[in-house]
Design an enzyme around this catalytic site. Sequence first.
Site, mmCIF file in Angstrom:
data_model
loop_
_atom_site.group_PDB
_atom_site.id
_atom_site.type_symbol
_atom_site.label_atom_id
_atom_site.label_comp_id
_atom_site.label_asym_id
_atom_site.label_seq_id
_atom_site.Cartn_x
_atom_site.Cartn_y
_atom_site.Cartn_z
ATOM 1 N N ARG A 12 -6.151 -6.015 1.750
ATOM 2 C CA ARG A 12 -6.645 -5.987 0.370
ATOM 3 C C ARG A 12 -5.534 -5.564 -0.586
ATOM 4 O O ARG A 12 -5.407 -6.104 -1.689
ATOM 5 C CB ARG A 12 -7.849 -5.051 0.242
ATOM 6 N N CYS B 3 -9.251 3.803 -4.509
ATOM 7 C CA CYS B 3 -9.695 2.840 -3.505
ATOM 8 C C CYS B 3 -10.240 1.629 -4.251
ATOM 9 O O CYS B 3 -9.634 1.168 -5.213
ATOM 10 C CB CYS B 3 -10.752 3.473 -2.604
#
Length: 283
Positions: A179, A238
């Site tokens: 990611r 995050c």
Amino acid sequence: MTSPLISAQALLKIIDQPDLVLVDARYSASPRQTFENGHLRKAKFIDPDKELADIKEDLALGGRHPLPKVEKFCRVLGDLGINPNNHVVIYDDQKGANASARMWWMLRALGHEKVQVLEGGMQAALKAGFPVSTQPIQRINGKQYPGKEWKLMIATMEEVQSKAWEKDHLIIDVRSEERYRGDFEPIDLVAGHIPGAVNVPLTENMDSEGNFLSPEEIREKYLPILEEIPNDHIIVHCGSGVSACHTLLALEHAGLGIPKLYVGSWSEWSRNDKPIGKTLNLD
């Protein structure tokens, strides 16, 4: 200072102490149903989306899981029967990488010291023989927890943008390497990362069994990354400000303190026309 972690075996020994409040913070499509299908005995229910966040219709305003107002969270704590003298233990079923670490951070941000995350989550408790209950959700409508502000450090999107490239600051992205690189994005609209951020996946806080590394192992891993940068110059994020708390917990577990949390995280950043970083995968 209370350790941020407690083992299932240690919890079993104190489960009937009157000051203990055990909280089930498992996330699912239907958290209430998940709880009522079976939870650890004496556990109380909390809804991660509705009670540990204040989700806006426009996710560009704070990301996918903005913090609720302090007053609202304090009312929830009161309804759970939690006061500043209680020993609170929180569990989820994702090795602490989801809502249990988030609630731990929120309680610590109110100044609550005696709060821990169950090491290994519900799976570890079941393996240790912890009894399960199907008792329905109960709330006591108790006295509101006394809290007026978040006392731990929080970074804004503007601060992240202004500090990302400064040598005396550090932005840590705890999402997976894929990611971060921008190979794919399973949740948010845009793949990539905040330019200037370094990638330290939260999974690296744990061993092969999903338990947190020892304090010594975590220090050995993070000290070369943190260098001599003070905690108020370190920002952890995050996807939506939830799993970043796993790394904040790991750093506290290792005696390294609690840096700043960027609550909006990638979900806010990527929806606000900010620069997008991508990393070429040469493998």
